[in-house]
Write a protein that holds these residues in place. Sequence first.
Motif, PDB file in Angstrom:
ATOM      1  N   LEU A   9       0.850  -1.182   0.000  1.00  0.00           N
ATOM      2  CA  LEU A   9       0.000   0.000   0.000  1.00  0.00           C
ATOM      3  C   LEU A   9       0.890   1.237   0.000  1.00  0.00           C
ATOM      4  O   LEU A   9       1.749   1.387   0.870  1.00  0.00           O
ATOM      5  N   ILE A  10       0.682   2.122  -0.985  1.00  0.00           N
ATOM      6  CA  ILE A  10       1.531   3.297  -1.156  1.00  0.00           C
ATOM      7  C   ILE A  10       0.672   4.556  -1.165  1.00  0.00           C
ATOM      8  O   ILE A  10      -0.235   4.680  -1.996  1.00  0.00           O
ATOM      9  N   THR A  11       0.960   5.481  -0.272  1.00  0.00           N
ATOM     10  CA  THR A  11       0.223   6.754  -0.265  1.00  0.00           C
ATOM     11  C   THR A  11       0.961   7.785  -1.112  1.00  0.00           C
ATOM     12  O   THR A  11       2.167   7.664  -1.366  1.00  0.00           O
ATOM     13  N   GLY A  12       0.222   8.795  -1.543  1.00  0.00           N
ATOM     14  CA  GLY A  12       0.820   9.798  -2.427  1.00  0.00           C
ATOM     15  C   GLY A  12       1.291   9.180  -3.719  1.00  0.00           C
ATOM     16  O   GLY A  12       2.314   9.582  -4.289  1.00  0.00           O
ATOM     17  N   ARG A  19       4.601   7.490  -7.231  1.00  0.00           N
ATOM     18  CA  ARG A  19       4.365   6.896  -8.549  1.00  0.00           C
ATOM     19  C   ARG A  19       5.530   6.002  -8.964  1.00  0.00           C
ATOM     20  O   ARG A  19       5.326   4.850  -9.400  1.00  0.00           O
ATOM     21  N   GLU A  20       6.749   6.505  -8.836  1.00  0.00           N
ATOM     22  CA  GLU A  20       7.915   5.731  -9.269  1.00  0.00           C
ATOM     23  C   GLU A  20       8.150   4.522  -8.373  1.00  0.00           C
ATOM     24  O   GLU A  20       8.569   3.456  -8.845  1.00  0.00           O
ATOM     25  N   THR A  21       7.870   4.653  -7.080  1.00  0.00           N
ATOM     26  CA  THR A  21       7.998   3.507  -6.176  1.00  0.00           C
ATOM     27  C   THR A  21       6.997   2.418  -6.538  1.00  0.00           C
ATOM     28  O   THR A  21       7.331   1.225  -6.564  1.00  0.00           O
ATOM     29  N   GLY A  29       6.884  -7.689  -8.959  1.00  0.00           N
ATOM     30  CA  GLY A  29       5.862  -8.704  -8.731  1.00  0.00           C
ATOM     31  C   GLY A  29       4.866  -8.401  -7.644  1.00  0.00           C
ATOM     32  O   GLY A  29       3.985  -9.223  -7.365  1.00  0.00           O
ATOM     33  N   ALA A  30       4.986  -7.236  -7.001  1.00  0.00           N
ATOM     34  CA  ALA A  30       4.023  -6.875  -5.955  1.00  0.00           C
ATOM     35  C   ALA A  30       2.704  -6.440  -6.579  1.00  0.00           C
ATOM     36  O   ALA A  30       2.655  -5.937  -7.703  1.00  0.00           O
ATOM     37  N   THR A  31       1.625  -6.627  -5.823  1.00  0.00           N
ATOM     38  CA  THR A  31       0.368  -5.960  -6.149  1.00  0.00           C
ATOM     39  C   THR A  31       0.350  -4.665  -5.369  1.00  0.00           C
ATOM     40  O   THR A  31       0.398  -4.671  -4.143  1.00  0.00           O
ATOM     41  N   VAL A  32       0.321  -3.549  -6.084  1.00  0.00           N
ATOM     42  CA  VAL A  32       0.428  -2.251  -5.419  1.00  0.00           C
ATOM     43  C   VAL A  32      -0.950  -1.601  -5.304  1.00  0.00           C
ATOM     44  O   VAL A  32      -1.727  -1.590  -6.252  1.00  0.00           O
ATOM     45  N   VAL A  33      -1.224  -1.086  -4.122  1.00  0.00           N
ATOM     46  CA  VAL A  33      -2.454  -0.336  -3.874  1.00  0.00           C
ATOM     47  C   VAL A  33      -2.085   1.137  -3.891  1.00  0.00           C
ATOM     48  O   VAL A  33      -1.325   1.609  -3.040  1.00  0.00           O
ATOM     49  N   LEU A  34      -2.595   1.837  -4.878  1.00  0.00           N
ATOM     50  CA  LEU A  34      -2.270   3.239  -5.088  1.00  0.00           C
ATOM     51  C   LEU A  34      -3.271   4.106  -4.342  1.00  0.00           C
ATOM     52  O   LEU A  34      -4.476   4.040  -4.608  1.00  0.00           O
ATOM     53  N   VAL A  35      -2.792   4.930  -3.428  1.00  0.00           N
ATOM     54  CA  VAL A  35      -3.675   5.750  -2.597  1.00  0.00           C
ATOM     55  C   VAL A  35      -3.304   7.218  -2.754  1.00  0.00           C
ATOM     56  O   VAL A  35      -2.126   7.583  -2.759  1.00  0.00           O
ATOM     57  N   GLY A  36      -4.319   8.048  -2.896  1.00  0.00           N
ATOM     58  CA  GLY A  36      -4.129   9.490  -3.004  1.00  0.00           C
ATOM     59  C   GLY A  36      -5.484  10.157  -3.026  1.00  0.00           C
ATOM     60  O   GLY A  36      -6.520   9.494  -2.933  1.00  0.00           O
ATOM     61  N   ARG A  37      -5.500  11.459  -3.182  1.00  0.00           N
ATOM     62  CA  ARG A  37      -6.771  12.180  -3.167  1.00  0.00           C
ATOM     63  C   ARG A  37      -7.426  12.263  -4.541  1.00  0.00           C
ATOM     64  O   ARG A  37      -8.633  12.450  -4.630  1.00  0.00           O
ATOM     65  N   HIS A 208      20.388  19.141 -10.766  1.00  0.00           N
ATOM     66  CA  HIS A 208      21.320  18.461  -9.856  1.00  0.00           C
ATOM     67  C   HIS A 208      20.623  17.896  -8.614  1.00  0.00           C
ATOM     68  O   HIS A 208      21.285  17.349  -7.732  1.00  0.00           O
ATOM     69  N   MET A 209      19.311  18.056  -8.542  1.00  0.00           N
ATOM     70  CA  MET A 209      18.569  17.518  -7.406  1.00  0.00           C
ATOM     71  C   MET A 209      18.311  16.025  -7.583  1.00  0.00           C
ATOM     72  O   MET A 209      18.536  15.444  -8.659  1.00  0.00           O
ATOM     73  N   LEU A 210      17.819  15.405  -6.513  1.00  0.00           N
ATOM     74  CA  LEU A 210      17.337  14.034  -6.619  1.00  0.00           C
ATOM     75  C   LEU A 210      16.162  13.980  -7.585  1.00  0.00           C
ATOM     76  O   LEU A 210      15.444  14.962  -7.756  1.00  0.00           O
ATOM     77  N   ARG A 211      15.959  12.826  -8.172  1.00  0.00           N
ATOM     78  CA  ARG A 211      14.773  12.580  -8.974  1.00  0.00           C
ATOM     79  C   ARG A 211      13.891  11.571  -8.231  1.00  0.00           C
ATOM     80  O   ARG A 211      14.399  10.804  -7.409  1.00  0.00           O
ATOM     81  N   PRO A 212      12.606  11.566  -8.514  1.00  0.00           N
ATOM     82  CA  PRO A 212      11.724  10.632  -7.806  1.00  0.00           C
ATOM     83  C   PRO A 212      12.194   9.185  -7.866  1.00  0.00           C
ATOM     84  O   PRO A 212      12.091   8.447  -6.881  1.00  0.00           O
TER      85      PRO A 212
END
Length: 264
Positions: A9-12, A19-21, A29-37, A208-212
């Motif tokens: 389960l992933i929020t945001g 999104r990238e995670t 192979g995971a089943t991902v539960v996408l949570v957000g508004r 030069h920043m981190l990327r998602p």
Amino acid sequence: MTTTGRTVLITGAGSGMGRETARLLARDGATVVLVGRRQQALDEVRDTIRAEGGNALAIAADITRTEDVGRLLDRVHAELGPVDVLINNAGSSSSVLNPQWLPHDEWRQVLDVNLTAVFQLTQAVLPDMLGRGAGTIVTVSSLAAVNPNLLGGAAYGAAKAGVRNFMTFLHNTFRNQGLRAVTVLPGEADTPILDHRARPPAAEERAHMLRPEDVAEAVRLAVTLPQRVVLQEIVVAPTRQRDTSADLEISRWAGAPADAAPRA
């Protein structure tokens, strides 16, 4: 250790790091539960994951509301079973950064999203994890937790420090019952939240920043390592450190009343 057959389960999850995670773990192979508004944004991520051969379920919810969290878990249990991994990624910052003028409702909103929602979701999934003697909770905090300043603001730094403390509490309390509690502390990352800063960084600064996907790789490592291993804290920072002095000065006066001190 793979994520095959596990429910994550992933929020945001509608944009940025979430999104990238979700995409990375679905590929594993995971089943991902996408949570957000925003249901539309979640549906777009779900469709992308399915097009890449993965499994995803998109559920819009306000995770600051206890009733929404209960409804969310009821649906996940009904359709997928217990939650194996919780990734608290949703975040929010205030428009006013200086505590001199920070409205109380903005303070509460930032703490609700970044801290209270993490507590509520954790409380909701603990029976799944402790009952089976295994589970992983990853929370995306921020380097603002250890070096708070006007870039993130007073409320954001306090909330991210609070959630770091809470994750350490989970680690100290439940590790011998099989729970892995992990805090990820990213530095500046090129995500949509930067667009709402008092001075949004220019394109050449963001380069030069981190990327998602960089932060997503750190989360993936914490989740996919063998259950006997816990990465209690992961700092993910840009190699180059930029000069933020101008940003800090502009942020100091965001939301200030007209009769405040001169902006010099």
